[in-house]
Design a protein around this motif. Structure first.
Motif, mmCIF file in Angstrom:
data_model
loop_
_atom_site.group_PDB
_atom_site.id
_atom_site.type_symbol
_atom_site.label_atom_id
_atom_site.label_comp_id
_atom_site.label_asym_id
_atom_site.label_seq_id
_atom_site.Cartn_x
_atom_site.Cartn_y
_atom_site.Cartn_z
ATOM 1 N N GLU A 143 35.573 37.959 41.488
ATOM 2 C CA GLU A 143 36.439 36.875 41.018
ATOM 3 C C GLU A 143 35.939 36.374 39.677
ATOM 4 O O GLU A 143 35.156 35.436 39.600
ATOM 5 C CB GLU A 143 36.449 35.743 42.052
ATOM 6 N N TYR A 144 36.370 37.012 38.609
ATOM 7 C CA TYR A 144 35.912 36.661 37.268
ATOM 8 C C TYR A 144 37.062 35.967 36.550
ATOM 9 O O TYR A 144 38.036 36.594 36.143
ATOM 10 C CB TYR A 144 35.470 37.928 36.531
ATOM 11 N N GLU A 145 36.935 34.646 36.395
ATOM 12 C CA GLU A 145 38.065 33.837 35.931
ATOM 13 C C GLU A 145 38.651 34.284 34.583
ATOM 14 O O GLU A 145 39.875 34.300 34.419
ATOM 15 C CB GLU A 145 37.645 32.364 35.877
ATOM 16 N N PRO A 146 37.845 34.637 33.568
ATOM 17 C CA PRO A 146 38.445 35.052 32.289
ATOM 18 C C PRO A 146 39.381 36.254 32.415
ATOM 19 O O PRO A 146 40.333 36.391 31.624
ATOM 20 C CB PRO A 146 37.232 35.369 31.417
ATOM 21 N N ILE A 147 39.134 37.135 33.391
ATOM 22 C CA ILE A 147 40.028 38.280 33.573
ATOM 23 C C ILE A 147 41.379 37.822 34.114
ATOM 24 O O ILE A 147 42.432 38.303 33.688
ATOM 25 C CB ILE A 147 39.384 39.316 34.502
ATOM 26 N N TRP A 148 41.357 36.882 35.053
ATOM 27 C CA TRP A 148 42.618 36.310 35.530
ATOM 28 C C TRP A 148 43.381 35.668 34.369
ATOM 29 O O TRP A 148 44.605 35.833 34.241
ATOM 30 C CB TRP A 148 42.342 35.261 36.609
ATOM 31 N N ASP A 149 42.677 34.931 33.519
ATOM 32 C CA ASP A 149 43.345 34.279 32.395
ATOM 33 C C ASP A 149 43.894 35.304 31.412
ATOM 34 O O ASP A 149 45.015 35.159 30.904
ATOM 35 C CB ASP A 149 42.368 33.346 31.680
ATOM 36 N N LEU A 150 43.124 36.349 31.142
ATOM 37 C CA LEU A 150 43.585 37.388 30.228
ATOM 38 C C LEU A 150 44.854 38.039 30.746
ATOM 39 O O LEU A 150 45.814 38.251 29.990
ATOM 40 C CB LEU A 150 42.484 38.440 30.035
ATOM 41 N N PHE A 151 44.876 38.345 32.035
ATOM 42 C CA PHE A 151 46.085 38.934 32.621
ATOM 43 C C PHE A 151 47.274 37.988 32.478
ATOM 44 O O PHE A 151 48.391 38.402 32.154
ATOM 45 C CB PHE A 151 45.853 39.261 34.098
ATOM 46 N N GLY A 152 47.028 36.682 32.701
ATOM 47 C CA GLY A 152 48.103 35.707 32.539
ATOM 48 C C GLY A 152 48.647 35.665 31.129
ATOM 49 O O GLY A 152 49.866 35.605 30.908
ATOM 50 N N ALA B 93 41.586 31.920 43.190
ATOM 51 C CA ALA B 93 42.273 32.097 41.909
ATOM 52 C C ALA B 93 43.729 32.487 42.117
ATOM 53 O O ALA B 93 44.636 31.971 41.455
ATOM 54 C CB ALA B 93 41.550 33.148 41.075
ATOM 55 N N PHE B 94 43.965 33.397 43.038
ATOM 56 C CA PHE B 94 45.335 33.851 43.305
ATOM 57 C C PHE B 94 46.203 32.719 43.837
ATOM 58 O O PHE B 94 47.332 32.499 43.376
ATOM 59 C CB PHE B 94 45.286 35.013 44.311
ATOM 60 N N ARG B 95 45.682 31.971 44.811
ATOM 61 C CA ARG B 95 46.486 30.918 45.427
ATOM 62 C C ARG B 95 46.845 29.818 44.438
ATOM 63 O O ARG B 95 47.934 29.242 44.508
ATOM 64 C CB ARG B 95 45.737 30.323 46.629
ATOM 65 N N HIS B 96 45.958 29.528 43.489
ATOM 66 C CA HIS B 96 46.219 28.431 42.557
ATOM 67 C C HIS B 96 47.049 28.869 41.351
ATOM 68 O O HIS B 96 47.615 28.016 40.657
ATOM 69 C CB HIS B 96 44.902 27.807 42.110
ATOM 70 N N ARG B 97 47.103 30.145 41.077
ATOM 71 C CA ARG B 97 47.883 30.617 39.921
ATOM 72 C C ARG B 97 49.304 31.021 40.281
ATOM 73 O O ARG B 97 50.184 31.005 39.434
ATOM 74 C CB ARG B 97 47.166 31.799 39.254
ATOM 75 N N TYR B 98 49.536 31.407 41.521
ATOM 76 C CA TYR B 98 50.859 31.913 41.915
ATOM 77 C C TYR B 98 51.343 31.121 43.119
ATOM 78 O O TYR B 98 50.931 31.373 44.244
ATOM 79 C CB TYR B 98 50.783 33.407 42.235
ATOM 80 N N HIS C 170 42.522 43.020 45.532
ATOM 81 C CA HIS C 170 41.774 42.471 44.406
ATOM 82 C C HIS C 170 42.020 40.970 44.215
ATOM 83 O O HIS C 170 41.464 40.378 43.297
ATOM 84 C CB HIS C 170 42.142 43.211 43.119
ATOM 85 N N ASP C 171 42.851 40.384 45.077
ATOM 86 C CA ASP C 171 43.239 38.981 44.920
ATOM 87 C C ASP C 171 42.513 38.037 45.874
ATOM 88 O O ASP C 171 42.725 36.822 45.793
ATOM 89 C CB ASP C 171 44.747 38.827 45.150
#
Length: 242
Positions: free
Chosen positions: A2-11, A38-43, A30-31
């Protein structure tokens, strides 16, 4: 992990699309690190409204299609909370179709119910836990198509019940305007498609001998990159294009 910058980059990369079009999700392996935080709070999905479980499992209706999205990363065994919800949701979808309020039922999951991919073969062949739990529900309720991913390939599986093909392709019905592709007429079970072709090439290999239910498959080439496009122009025709 769970690497937050990767989630942000994908967004950021997806923003040109997601700022213009609705995005519905189906949770994958992977979620779910750290309780899928991260997944629950972004989607945010309509699970709480539809009686599901946040964005883990839920359903919605768009146009003449009922969509059911399950979590293959959460307990789906017979009698589990998710299985009980799936049973209720698909029964409601079947009743809505009988009443004429929807025409089609589409079932979404991350891991495939059936796939001839040799990787993780024990998880997606007849007799595997996902198949034995989910297949009776989707067949009984008359699901039209099951769309999955996870395996880095494209594969179309004929309508099948417990590993036995129950419907095959044939010519388009007389008088129809269908041209090209393959046609299933009144299939007795869902068509299963695996569309895991938007990510990295993983050098997929197929089991041998190939099972009879694996009707078409592609992997490891530029032409196997892609996505699925689903159209339902009316109550009689559902088109799926890879």
């Amino acid at each position: 992990d769970e690497y937050e910058p990767i989630w942000d980059l994908f967004g950021f990369q997806m923003a040109p699309l997601t700022s213009r079009l609705p995005l519905m999700t189906t949770v994958g392996n992977h979620d779910v690190f750290y309780n899928a935080t991260a997944f629950r709070h972004r989607y945010v999905m309509p699970g709480d409204v539809e009686g599901g479980n946040g964005n883990m499992w839920f359903s919605w209706v768009t146009g003449n299609i009922h969509f059911t999205s399950m979590s293959t990363e959460t307990d789906y065994s017979v009698g589990s909370p998710q299985w009980e919800w799936l049973q209720r949701d698909l029964a409601a979808a079947a009743a809505a179709r009988a009443a004429g309020t929807v025409d089609w039922i589409v079932f979404l999951a991350h891991r495939p119910v059936y796939s001839a991919d040799a990787n993780e073969w024990a998880q997606h062949h007849p007799g595997a836990p996902l198949q034995t739990s989910v297949e009776p529900l989707v067949t009984k309720s008359g699901v039209d198509i099951v769309v999955t991913g996870h395996m880095h390939c494209y594969e179309r599986v004929d309508p099948v019940v417990n590993g036995s093909v129950v419907s095959t392709t044939g010519p388009a019905p007389v008088g129809s305007n269908i041209t090209g592709g393959v046609v299933y007429t009144n299939p007795e079970a869902p068509v299963y498609v695996v569309v895991g072709t938007a990510g990295a090439v993983q050098e997929e290999e197929w089991v041998a001998p190939l099972p009879a239910w694996s009707a078409f498959r592609a992997a490891n080439t530029l032409s196997s990159y892609g996505y699925g496009w689903l159209e339902t122009p009316d109550a009689q025709h559902l088109h799926f294009t890879f």
